[in-house]
Design a protein around this motif. Structure first.
Motif, PDB file in Angstrom:
ATOM      1  N   ILE A 149      30.998  50.744  38.326  1.00 17.42           N
ATOM      2  CA  ILE A 149      32.413  50.670  37.953  1.00 17.42           C
ATOM      3  C   ILE A 149      33.131  49.616  38.786  1.00 17.42           C
ATOM      4  N   GLY A 150      32.734  49.496  40.059  1.00 19.20           N
ATOM      5  CA  GLY A 150      33.310  48.442  40.882  1.00 19.20           C
ATOM      6  C   GLY A 150      33.025  47.059  40.317  1.00 19.20           C
ATOM      7  N   TRP A 151      31.787  46.848  39.852  1.00 23.06           N
ATOM      8  CA  TRP A 151      31.449  45.563  39.238  1.00 23.06           C
ATOM      9  C   TRP A 151      32.124  45.395  37.892  1.00 23.06           C
ATOM     10  N   LEU A 152      32.450  46.494  37.238  1.00 22.01           N
ATOM     11  CA  LEU A 152      33.135  46.420  35.946  1.00 22.01           C
ATOM     12  C   LEU A 152      34.528  45.808  36.075  1.00 22.01           C
ATOM     13  N   MET A 153      35.102  45.868  37.284  1.00 20.57           N
ATOM     14  CA  MET A 153      36.417  45.259  37.491  1.00 20.57           C
ATOM     15  C   MET A 153      36.385  43.757  37.223  1.00 20.57           C
TER      16      MET A 153
END
Length: 452
Positions: A149-153
């Motif tokens: 989810i962090g990389w989804l930012m």
């Protein structure tokens, strides 16, 4: 830079192309770090949608077989997700039954109104939502800590970069408020752009495994972006989730024995900030107070609206009245099943600006019941989630508020937002229900038959 009469202001290709090339670098890094096929699919699917929005002068026009570039990208994304990412067994998750019922209702309404081809676009949108939701669920099973989810930012960088350029290069757009200017990065309209920023804020709120500093910067960028976009619906809808995120962030930032005290401090600070927001946005949301004081004053046929009535809520009450009274003028079939999916296009100057109003016109009373069933089902799943329950309920409340004055179910930006939220919600509701069963699900989440 250029501008078309039917579209909002846009950057020219001399800016769009090099900036897009630069944005491919963080996308490639995030793609490699995301870990699973499902996480990478969600990342690329959202990024493509936000990049396509910046090219709206070209992507909104028919390219092949009457389909616009945006439609072709959406169909391709949905097809790839169904064929190569989503496990067919996950399509049978009971919480998705309302989605399938809505798809069936879309087909029934289209057939009854002698326009079966009109259902294609609507069905693809529901499939797009389901694919995103299931991909998020599968990605979380592979990555229980939620690092992806962090990389989804990274998928939301096009929004912030192009918005920054619109400010620096002074490329504003006239807002829904008289004489106002908004900054939406050369995108077509502040509604879709703001909904995409709301999606970014939702993703950032649940990126708990990300490093705190970039996460906080990202959340602030989304909030500032929503403010610059100036779309009152998005600003108002973010209230529940923003308050819940602040309160939970303050409460969980200390040792467990100190949390009761910090919970009180966080609650007091949240109340203070809400009060400040009420004062700061008093002029922007004065219309809401006007309607609350006399809610029945604007429930009347559109022909009875005065010029002053049409100014309330940027003419939304007048728009809603136009659709509702047009629906009432239909026959029994239209009362039950509406005039068909997206049948308002070409008949009304503007879209309905309310998901339920749009649904009653397109799919009738049965459609409204179906939409409410979908929302309430997902809200019930959030209430029964294991962990982050308050945040999930607040996020669903924000999404429902968003639907009351715009149409995220009509925009793929909104379906991407709801798809992520529902996928995350379903994972939280199923997490650790049976450790052995969950372990089996994790191992098989991205299973595919070996090539023969």
């Amino acid at each position: 830079m250029n501008e078309a009469s039917s579209f909002g202001p846009s950057f020219g290709l001399q800016i769009l192309v090099p900036v897009t090339m630069l944005l491919l670098v963080p996308l490639a890094i995030a793609y490699v770090r995301s870990g699973s096929a499902a996480a990478r699919f969600v990342l690329v699917a959202l990024w493509l949608r936000y990049i396509a929005g910046a090219y709206h002068l070209w992507m909104f026009r028919p390219i092949a077989a009457g389909f616009s570039g945006n439609a072709i990208v959406s169909i391709a994304t949905t097809g790839i997700g169904l064929l190569f990412v989503v496990r067919f067994a996950n399509l049978a998750i009971r919480w998705l039954v309302p989605v399938y019922l809505m798809m069936a209702l879309v087909l029934v309404s289209a057939i009854l109104n002698h326009d079966p081809s009109g259902a294609i676009n609507a069905v693809v949108k529901y499939l797009y939502f389901a694919v995103i939701a299931l991909a998020v669920l599968q990605a979380h099973r592979r990555d229980p800590e939620g690092h992806f989810i962090g990389w989804l930012m990274v998928a939301f960088l096009p929004l912030t970069v192009f918005q920054f350029l619109s400010v620096v290069l002074h490329l504003p757009k006239g807002s829904e408020l008289d004489g106002g200017l908004v900054w939406i990065g050369g995108y077509n309209h502040e509604a879709a752009f703001s909904v995409a920023l709301v999606a970014g804020f939702v993703v950032g709120c649940f990126a708990r495994a990300a490093h705190p500093l970039p996460r906080v910067i990202f959340l602030l960028a989304m909030l500032v972006g929503i403010q610059l976009a100036g779309y009152r619906t998005a600003i108002f809808a973010m209230g529940p989730l923003a308050v819940a995120t602040l309160w939970i962030g303050i409460t969980t930032s200390v040792r467990r024995d100190q949390r009761p005290f910090m919970a009180g401090v966080g609650a007091a600070l949240a109340v203070l900030l809400v009060g400040v927001a009420v004062v700061f946005y008093a002029d922007k949301f004065a219309d809401i107070a006007t309607i609350a004081a006399n809610p029945g004053a604007l429930i009347k046929p559109p022909s009875e609206f005065t010029w002053a009535d049409k100014q309330v809520l940027s003419a939304r009450a007048y728009i809603w009245s136009s659709y509702i009274y047009a629906w009432k003028a239909g026959g029994p079939i239209q009362h039950l099943f509406g005039f068909g999916p997206e049948s308002w296009e070409g008949l009304f100057k503007v879209y309905p600006h309310n998901t339920l109003v749009a649904t009653v016109y397109e799919l009738g009373l049965v459609g409204v019941l179906g939409m409410l069933s979908l929302w309430l089902t997902m809200l019930w799943v959030a209430i029964n989630a294991k962990g982050e329950r308050l945040m999930l309920i607040a996020a669903h409340a924000s999404f429902l508020l968003l639907n009351m004055a715009t149409m995220p179910f009509w925009q793929l930006e909104g379906l991407g937002l709801y798809g992520f939220l529902c996928g995350y919600t379903m994972y939280r509701a199923r997490a650790l229900a049976s450790p052995r069963r969950e372990a089996i699900a994790v191992r098989s989440a991205d299973w595919r038959p070996a090539p023969s």
